[in-house]
Design an enzyme around this catalytic site. Structure first.
Site, PDB file in Angstrom:
ATOM      1  N   LYS A  74      14.711  -5.844   3.593  1.00  0.00           N
ATOM      2  CA  LYS A  74      14.899  -5.641   2.152  1.00  0.00           C
ATOM      3  C   LYS A  74      15.357  -4.223   1.814  1.00  0.00           C
ATOM      4  O   LYS A  74      16.021  -4.005   0.808  1.00  0.00           O
ATOM      5  CB  LYS A  74      13.597  -5.934   1.397  1.00  0.00           C
ATOM      6  CG  LYS A  74      13.305  -7.414   1.239  1.00  0.00           C
ATOM      7  CD  LYS A  74      12.074  -7.610   0.368  1.00  0.00           C
ATOM      8  CE  LYS A  74      11.833  -9.074   0.094  1.00  0.00           C
ATOM      9  NZ  LYS A  74      10.747  -9.313  -0.845  1.00  0.00           N
ATOM     10  N   ASP A 110      12.373 -10.189  -7.253  1.00  0.00           N
ATOM     11  CA  ASP A 110      10.909 -10.262  -7.106  1.00  0.00           C
ATOM     12  C   ASP A 110      10.222  -9.708  -8.362  1.00  0.00           C
ATOM     13  O   ASP A 110       9.225 -10.273  -8.828  1.00  0.00           O
ATOM     14  CB  ASP A 110      10.444  -9.434  -5.902  1.00  0.00           C
ATOM     15  CG  ASP A 110      10.655 -10.159  -4.580  1.00  0.00           C
ATOM     16  OD1 ASP A 110      10.711 -11.399  -4.580  1.00  0.00           O
ATOM     17  OD2 ASP A 110      10.780  -9.466  -3.553  1.00  0.00           O
TER      18      ASP A 110
HETATM   19  P1  NAP Z   1       4.875  -4.952   3.171  1.00  0.00           P
HETATM   20  O1  NAP Z   1       6.056  -4.255   2.601  1.00  0.00           O
HETATM   21  O2  NAP Z   1       4.715  -5.026   4.651  1.00  0.00           O
HETATM   22  O3  NAP Z   1       3.570  -4.245   2.525  1.00  0.00           O
HETATM   23  C1  NAP Z   1       2.285  -4.715   2.819  1.00  0.00           C
HETATM   24  C2  NAP Z   1       1.257  -3.797   2.173  1.00  0.00           C
HETATM   25  O4  NAP Z   1      -0.029  -4.310   2.521  1.00  0.00           O
HETATM   26  C3  NAP Z   1       1.295  -2.361   2.680  1.00  0.00           C
HETATM   27  O5  NAP Z   1       0.849  -1.495   1.664  1.00  0.00           O
HETATM   28  C4  NAP Z   1       0.289  -2.398   3.823  1.00  0.00           C
HETATM   29  O6  NAP Z   1      -0.291  -1.166   4.115  1.00  0.00           O
HETATM   30  C5  NAP Z   1      -0.758  -3.310   3.232  1.00  0.00           C
HETATM   31  N1  NAP Z   1      -1.585  -3.901   4.269  1.00  0.00           N
HETATM   32  C6  NAP Z   1      -1.177  -4.641   5.329  1.00  0.00           C
HETATM   33  N2  NAP Z   1      -2.228  -5.005   6.065  1.00  0.00           N
HETATM   34  C7  NAP Z   1      -3.322  -4.467   5.461  1.00  0.00           C
HETATM   35  C8  NAP Z   1      -4.709  -4.467   5.756  1.00  0.00           C
HETATM   36  N3  NAP Z   1      -5.199  -5.099   6.829  1.00  0.00           N
HETATM   37  N4  NAP Z   1      -5.542  -3.809   4.929  1.00  0.00           N
HETATM   38  C9  NAP Z   1      -5.075  -3.149   3.846  1.00  0.00           C
HETATM   39  N5  NAP Z   1      -3.764  -3.106   3.512  1.00  0.00           N
HETATM   40  C10 NAP Z   1      -2.913  -3.761   4.313  1.00  0.00           C
HETATM   41  O7  NAP Z   1       4.816  -6.463   2.668  1.00  0.00           O
HETATM   42  P2  NAP Z   1       5.257  -7.007   1.224  1.00  0.00           P
HETATM   43  O8  NAP Z   1       6.655  -7.452   1.249  1.00  0.00           O
HETATM   44  O9  NAP Z   1       4.839  -5.988   0.232  1.00  0.00           O
HETATM   45  O10 NAP Z   1       4.372  -8.343   1.110  1.00  0.00           O
HETATM   46  C11 NAP Z   1       2.980  -8.300   0.857  1.00  0.00           C
HETATM   47  C12 NAP Z   1       2.468  -9.711   0.600  1.00  0.00           C
HETATM   48  O11 NAP Z   1       3.072 -10.227  -0.584  1.00  0.00           O
HETATM   49  C13 NAP Z   1       2.809 -10.713   1.710  1.00  0.00           C
HETATM   50  O12 NAP Z   1       1.730 -11.586   1.897  1.00  0.00           O
HETATM   51  C14 NAP Z   1       3.995 -11.480   1.167  1.00  0.00           C
HETATM   52  O13 NAP Z   1       4.078 -12.796   1.662  1.00  0.00           O
HETATM   53  C15 NAP Z   1       3.644 -11.501  -0.320  1.00  0.00           C
HETATM   54  N6  NAP Z   1       4.820 -11.651  -1.166  1.00  0.00           N
HETATM   55  C16 NAP Z   1       4.841 -12.709  -2.017  1.00  0.00           C
HETATM   56  C17 NAP Z   1       5.923 -12.889  -2.854  1.00  0.00           C
HETATM   57  C18 NAP Z   1       5.943 -14.060  -3.788  1.00  0.00           C
HETATM   58  O14 NAP Z   1       7.034 -14.403  -4.294  1.00  0.00           O
HETATM   59  N7  NAP Z   1       4.811 -14.673  -4.071  1.00  0.00           N
HETATM   60  C19 NAP Z   1       7.010 -11.974  -2.823  1.00  0.00           C
HETATM   61  C20 NAP Z   1       6.944 -10.889  -1.956  1.00  0.00           C
HETATM   62  C21 NAP Z   1       5.829 -10.740  -1.119  1.00  0.00           C
HETATM   63  P3  NAP Z   1       0.418  -0.090   5.103  1.00  0.00           P
HETATM   64  O15 NAP Z   1       1.582   0.443   4.339  1.00  0.00           O
HETATM   65  O16 NAP Z   1      -0.645   0.873   5.368  1.00  0.00           O
HETATM   66  O17 NAP Z   1       0.860  -0.878   6.321  1.00  0.00           O
END
Ligand code: NAP
Length: 297
Positions: A74, A110
């Site tokens: 992305k 998004d």
């Molecule tokens: P991302 O860019 O990888 O960010 C994930 C975030 O979660 C980061 O801040 C990460 O922290 C944190 N994190 C990961 N593991 C963790 C843990 N064990 N404890 C605490 N914090 C943790 O991913 P993303 O794109 O933001 O997606 C996040 C979630 O949203 C996913 O489940 C995805 O499927 C969902 N999502 C849903 C939609 C929808 O349309 N419903 C759209 C987009 C995303 P660090 O930076 O420290 O690694």
């Protein structure tokens, strides 16, 4: 492939569990459009840039009407595009690509997907909002909340990452965005002042369904509401805990469908058949007890 074909696709890695083909194929079928939504799983190795550029050429020459982009591309795809929508530029991430006025354009649906879904739900009235996580989805969520002048508090396991996210939106925030560590003690101190909690971490997502972003033992107050961006499963542990406490909850499926509908509209110039897309997403989910129409409990 003829121009009359609406061929679409998704770039990312891994993609096996993507619901997007189900959602977009249903939309194409409903509107009687010929075409296909394909998955382009591009392994993050040295050849990825070439593979992505080849797909972008197909968008430029019209054999693909558009592409979605998901993790881990992305942000890395930004320099390969000619122009960005203001939302994509501000968020610093793209999930939708198409040609406009001869230029390869990147958008981020998004943010609007989250906002449009949230605004039709009772949980939107709960304020301020605590966003948990500081990754790409959190950026889109915070951007859309700030645009709606909704106060935001941000908690992440790396507070410096959350602070940098907050700083990057400083001139659209009405007030300073409070930042804290995603730790039980810090959350306990602000818990009572929070209305809506948004999980923007992967905690609770399959296969780690036993994990929960909200600390065990820290009660959810009676006035709390939950929006969990995770949709696989719909009933995350967080959603289950909130529902057991009698609180309003919402899964990420509505945002997923809405961001898809907005992307479909960019690509086709046609109003997306949202109900059909929602039904397709619901059917494609793992067997669930919660129906989409019952997301608010
Ligand atoms: P991302 O860019 O990888 O960010 C994930 C975030 O979660 C980061 O801040 C990460 O922290 C944190 N994190 C990961 N593991 C963790 C843990 N064990 N404890 C605490 N914090 C943790 O991913 P993303 O794109 O933001 O997606 C996040 C979630 O949203 C996913 O489940 C995805 O499927 C969902 N999502 C849903 C939609 C929808 O349309 N419903 C759209 C987009 C995303 P660090 O930076 O420290 O690694």
């Amino acid at each position: 492939m003829a121009d009359s074909y609406t061929n679409l696709g998704l770039i990312g890695w891994p993609l096996e569990h993507s619901l997007s083909p189900h959602i977009h194929q249903a939309a194409l079928k409903e509107l009687g459009m010929c075409g296909k939504y394909s998955l382009f799983a591009i392994e993050p190795n040295q050849l990825r840039q070439r593979a992505i550029q080849d797909l972008l050429k197909h968008v430029a020459n019209g054999t693909l009407k558009g592409l979605n982009v998901t993790l881990p591309y992305k942000q890395t795809i930004l320099p390969m595009l000619a122009t960005l929508t203001p939302a994509a530029a501000r968020i610093g991430a793209v999930n939708t690509i198409y040609m406009e006025e001869g230029l390869l354009k990147g958008d981020n649906t998004d943010a609007a997907g989250f906002r449009n879904d949230l605004m039709q739900l009772p949980v939107a009235e709960y304020t301020p909002t605590l966003v948990l996580g500081a990754g790409g989805a959190a950026r889109a969520v915070v951007f859309s909340l700030l645009q709606a002048a909704h106060p935001v508090i941000l908690a992440a396991r790396k507070p410096e990452k959350a602070q940098s996210l907050a700083d990057s939106f400083i001139n659209i925030a009405q007030t300073t965005i409070k930042v804290l560590p995603l730790e039980p003690q810090a959350l306990a101190q602000i818990s009572d002042e929070i209305g809506l909690r948004v999980n923007a971490t992967p905690l609770g997502m399959s296969p780690h369904i036993e994990t929960c972003v909200w600390p065990e033992g820290l009660p959810l107050p009676a006035h709390a509401a939950i929006y969990d961006l995770v949709y696989n499963p719909l009933d995350t542990l967080l959603v289950q805990r909130a529902r057991q406490a009698g609180l309003p909850t919402c899964s990420g499926l509505g945002m997923l469908v809405e961001q898809a509908a907005l992307a479909f509209e960019r690509w086709t110039g046609t109003t997306a058949p949202r109900t059909v897309m929602q039904q397709a997403a619901q059917r494609a989910c793992e067997p669930q007890t919660t129906k989409l129409s019952q997301r608010i409990t």
